[in-house]
Design a protein around this motif. Structure first.
Motif, mmCIF file in Angstrom:
data_model
loop_
_atom_site.group_PDB
_atom_site.id
_atom_site.type_symbol
_atom_site.label_atom_id
_atom_site.label_comp_id
_atom_site.label_asym_id
_atom_site.label_seq_id
_atom_site.Cartn_x
_atom_site.Cartn_y
_atom_site.Cartn_z
ATOM 1 N N THR A 1 1.560 -41.069 22.345
ATOM 2 C CA THR A 1 0.108 -40.298 21.930
ATOM 3 C C THR A 1 0.156 -40.324 20.392
ATOM 4 O OG1 THR A 1 0.141 -38.912 23.775
ATOM 5 C CG2 THR A 1 -1.236 -38.312 22.334
ATOM 6 N N ALA A 2 0.844 -40.026 19.706
ATOM 7 C CA ALA A 2 0.966 -40.164 18.323
ATOM 8 C C ALA A 2 0.718 -41.554 17.544
ATOM 9 C CB ALA A 2 2.343 -39.612 17.559
ATOM 10 N N ALA A 3 1.155 -42.437 18.264
ATOM 11 C CA ALA A 3 0.999 -43.826 17.830
ATOM 12 C C ALA A 3 -0.348 -44.264 18.115
ATOM 13 C CB ALA A 3 1.851 -44.834 18.476
ATOM 14 N N THR A 4 -0.931 -43.568 19.198
ATOM 15 C CA THR A 4 -2.350 -44.171 19.453
ATOM 16 C C THR A 4 -3.497 -43.536 18.279
ATOM 17 O OG1 THR A 4 -3.091 -41.978 20.669
ATOM 18 C CG2 THR A 4 -2.319 -43.788 21.685
ATOM 19 N N SER A 5 -3.181 -42.669 17.486
ATOM 20 C CA SER A 5 -4.020 -42.261 16.341
ATOM 21 C C SER A 5 -3.414 -42.243 15.121
ATOM 22 C CB SER A 5 -4.381 -40.845 16.700
ATOM 23 O OG SER A 5 -3.484 -40.007 16.691
ATOM 24 N N ASP A 6 -2.141 -42.886 14.996
ATOM 25 C CA ASP A 6 -1.308 -42.915 13.558
ATOM 26 C C ASP A 6 -0.859 -44.221 13.607
ATOM 27 O OD1 ASP A 6 0.216 -42.808 11.401
ATOM 28 O OD2 ASP A 6 0.838 -40.692 11.994
ATOM 29 N N SER A 7 -1.706 -45.145 12.652
ATOM 30 C CA SER A 7 -0.968 -46.584 12.715
ATOM 31 C C SER A 7 0.208 -46.890 11.679
ATOM 32 C CB SER A 7 -2.381 -47.621 12.277
ATOM 33 O OG SER A 7 -2.684 -46.901 10.992
ATOM 34 N N ARG A 8 0.333 -45.564 11.012
ATOM 35 C CA ARG A 8 1.447 -45.737 10.260
ATOM 36 C C ARG A 8 2.878 -45.969 11.283
ATOM 37 N NH1 ARG A 8 2.095 -40.404 7.211
ATOM 38 N NH2 ARG A 8 1.636 -39.559 9.339
ATOM 39 N N ILE A 9 2.816 -45.650 12.651
ATOM 40 C CA ILE A 9 3.878 -45.827 13.423
ATOM 41 C C ILE A 9 3.801 -47.074 13.742
ATOM 42 C CG2 ILE A 9 5.034 -45.163 15.664
ATOM 43 C CD1 ILE A 9 3.750 -42.312 15.224
ATOM 44 N N ILE B 1 -4.209 -45.554 24.945
ATOM 45 C CA ILE B 1 -2.775 -46.262 24.609
ATOM 46 C C ILE B 1 -3.252 -48.052 24.128
ATOM 47 C CG2 ILE B 1 -2.585 -47.106 27.167
ATOM 48 C CD1 ILE B 1 0.535 -46.685 26.552
ATOM 49 N N GLU B 2 -4.464 -48.348 24.642
ATOM 50 C CA GLU B 2 -4.789 -49.512 24.051
ATOM 51 C C GLU B 2 -4.950 -49.563 22.574
ATOM 52 O OE1 GLU B 2 -8.537 -47.110 24.504
ATOM 53 O OE2 GLU B 2 -6.748 -47.581 25.784
ATOM 54 N N MET B 3 -5.182 -48.538 22.136
ATOM 55 C CA MET B 3 -5.248 -48.316 20.353
ATOM 56 C C MET B 3 -3.836 -48.707 19.608
ATOM 57 S SD MET B 3 -8.386 -47.947 19.854
ATOM 58 C CE MET B 3 -8.317 -47.463 18.226
ATOM 59 N N ILE B 4 -2.835 -48.610 20.590
ATOM 60 C CA ILE B 4 -1.545 -49.062 19.725
ATOM 61 C C ILE B 4 -1.503 -50.528 19.300
ATOM 62 C CG2 ILE B 4 0.975 -49.062 20.069
ATOM 63 C CD1 ILE B 4 0.805 -46.528 22.000
ATOM 64 N N TYR C 1 3.300 -49.594 31.365
ATOM 65 C CA TYR C 1 3.465 -50.822 30.934
ATOM 66 C C TYR C 1 2.340 -51.967 31.551
ATOM 67 C CZ TYR C 1 4.883 -55.745 31.145
ATOM 68 O OH TYR C 1 4.831 -57.145 30.774
ATOM 69 N N GLN C 2 1.730 -51.216 32.716
ATOM 70 C CA GLN C 2 0.551 -51.822 33.112
ATOM 71 C C GLN C 2 -0.943 -51.225 32.485
ATOM 72 O OE1 GLN C 2 0.192 -53.997 35.672
ATOM 73 N NE2 GLN C 2 2.428 -54.209 35.628
ATOM 74 N N ALA C 3 -0.728 -50.232 31.833
ATOM 75 C CA ALA C 3 -1.883 -49.712 31.120
ATOM 76 C C ALA C 3 -1.904 -50.378 29.684
ATOM 77 C CB ALA C 3 -1.852 -48.034 31.169
ATOM 78 N N ALA C 4 -0.691 -50.307 29.063
ATOM 79 C CA ALA C 4 -0.778 -50.804 27.599
ATOM 80 C C ALA C 4 -1.291 -52.143 27.351
ATOM 81 C CB ALA C 4 0.693 -50.648 27.099
ATOM 82 N N SER C 5 -1.577 -52.661 26.095
ATOM 83 C CA SER C 5 -1.979 -53.862 25.863
ATOM 84 C C SER C 5 -0.793 -54.594 25.193
ATOM 85 C CB SER C 5 -3.126 -53.949 24.786
ATOM 86 O OG SER C 5 -4.207 -53.304 25.530
ATOM 87 N N ASP C 6 -0.640 -55.895 25.226
ATOM 88 C CA ASP C 6 0.326 -56.582 24.480
ATOM 89 C C ASP C 6 0.330 -56.320 23.162
ATOM 90 O OD1 ASP C 6 1.554 -57.968 26.817
ATOM 91 O OD2 ASP C 6 0.028 -59.315 26.845
ATOM 92 N N PRO C 7 1.332 -56.538 22.507
ATOM 93 C CA PRO C 7 2.752 -56.968 22.766
ATOM 94 C C PRO C 7 3.572 -55.450 23.432
ATOM 95 C CG PRO C 7 2.822 -56.310 20.421
ATOM 96 C CD PRO C 7 1.196 -56.442 20.779
ATOM 97 N N ARG C 8 3.914 -55.760 24.454
ATOM 98 C CA ARG C 8 4.657 -54.667 25.417
ATOM 99 C C ARG C 8 5.820 -55.092 26.151
ATOM 100 N NH1 ARG C 8 0.968 -56.589 28.712
ATOM 101 N NH2 ARG C 8 0.669 -55.863 30.772
ATOM 102 N N GLU C 9 6.918 -54.286 26.205
ATOM 103 C CA GLU C 9 8.004 -54.916 26.800
ATOM 104 C C GLU C 9 8.342 -53.835 27.832
ATOM 105 O OE1 GLU C 9 11.168 -56.490 24.320
ATOM 106 O OE2 GLU C 9 9.778 -56.435 22.911
#
Length: 379
Positions: free
Chosen positions: A182-190, A313-316, A339-347
């Protein structure tokens, strides 16, 4: 041993899930007033300097206790780990926290120290209102504030002279995986996020294990929490003893029951046994850990009903995500669904012959080489 056990009573399985072992040691439901004598305020932080971790100290890293404030003015306490052989160049860094209800002296500290041995500056922190961090009342979780805690850790890391600001990532363990995402969705420094034994606390609290709550049950839980607020207001204290699933096997709401027994029954359910083996034995017990020694406030779930984790989560993307789960973990479906909900790149990395708690501290199960390669490649 598999911890995927659908026959387990829901109140036991889900109160434990994500590390939410909200036990009351003496079998009594204390109030905030009874626990405030040992509380930690943001203005009088004095974290212990003694080595009181549940894991051995490494001679390959330098360790120090630090404090910093989040965006809400709450002082957080953390352990900073730096590689001894770090030279003078700025290094990549990692903010680490979890499981839900644990402290930095447990799993997150082990991850942080181990990743520091591998060349990262790492920060394992106690979330707001828990451990040695500040915030009143004690033993409260907040989906919003605890996500902010990750960004505050990034603030701190980015101010260190030996950290490369453009190379900061996050590791969320168990119930704090959702906060890290959640933090990463709104903080691009992560710049990269890894999760281990992921738990989505909003989904778990508001919908139960594998979304098994009916709409009627969800309304019952909301009413239970709402009525508890009247009790807290009348008592001028915040009752402890929260259970993630306040239903018994007959579907009736129950309160004030212990989750982890003083001793395991002769033939314990596997999920109960693995959580007990970590939080209630010398392997992982820590007196400041909510899961080991006390309970969440009874109204803790309220913000998790209102605040869905990683809704954006797509904002990551295009920043990468690594989701690590045990093949036998009852929580495995959370990682698979993300994993199904996120966008690439994902593992998605499924660890063979591992259950949920194995990834807390079992060095032979935690895929450290893969975790290291992920952050070296993406930071």
């Amino acid at each position: 041993m598999s911890d995927h056990h659908p026959s387990l009573a829901r109140r036991d399985l889900l109160a434990l899930a994500g590390g939410t072992a909200s036990l009351v040691i003496a079998g009594v439901q204390p109030t905030l007033a009874q626990t405030n004598s040992n509380s930690t305020s943001g203005s009088s932080m004095q974290p212990t300097q003694a080595w009181d971790k549940t894991f051995a100290r490494s001679d390959k890293v330098d360790h120090s206790k630090v404090t910093f404030k989040n965006r809400y003015g709450i002082t957080l306490a953390a352990d900073l780990y730096l590689p001894k052989d770090r030279g003078s160049r700025p290094l990549p860094a990692l903010a680490v926290s979890g499981p839900f209800g644990a402290v930095k002296e447990q799993s997150s500290g082990l991850y942080a120290q181990t990743m520091a041995e591998r060349g990262f500056v790492t920060l394992a922190f106690d979330p707001s209102y828990t451990g040695e961090s500040g915030g009143e009342p004690r033993n409260v979780a907040s989906a919003d504030i605890n996500s902010e805690d990750f960004s505050a850790a990034v603030d701190f890391l980015g101010l260190q002279p030996n950290v490369a600001r453009a190379r900061i990532g996050a590791i969320g363990i168990c119930g704090f995986s959702g906060m890290a995402l959640t933090a990463a969705t709104s903080d691009s420094r992560i710049k990269a996020v890894a999760t281990a034994s992921m738990y989505d606390m909003s989904r778990s609290m508001s919908r139960s294990y594998k979304d098994s709550y009916t709409m009627e049950q969800r309304r019952e839980v909301i009413d239970y929490l709402s009525q508890q607020r009247w009790k807290d207001a009348d008592a001028k204290a915040f009752a402890l003893g929260y259970h993630e699933v306040p239903f018994d096997q007959s579907g009736n709401i129950v309160t004030g029951q212990r989750v982890l027994p003083e001793k395991l029954p002769p033939d314990p359910d596997p999920v109960l046994a693995v959580f007990f083996d970590y939080y209630r034995t010398p392997r992982g017990f820590h007196p400041r850990s909510i899961n080991s020694a006390t309970a969440w406030t009874a109204t803790t779930p309220m913000s998790f009903f209102n605040f869905p984790m990683y809704a954006n989560i797509e904002m990551i993307s295009p920043r990468p995500i690594l989701l690590i789960a045990g093949a036998n973990a009852h929580s495995r479906y959370y990682s698979e669904d993300v994993y199904q909900a996120a966008s690439d790149p994902r593992e998605l990395l499924i660890v063979p012959d591992a259950h949920h708690v194995d990834l807390y501290d079992r060095a032979d199960k935690i895929p450290l080489a893969r975790l290291t390669e992920f952050f070296e490649r993406n930071l």
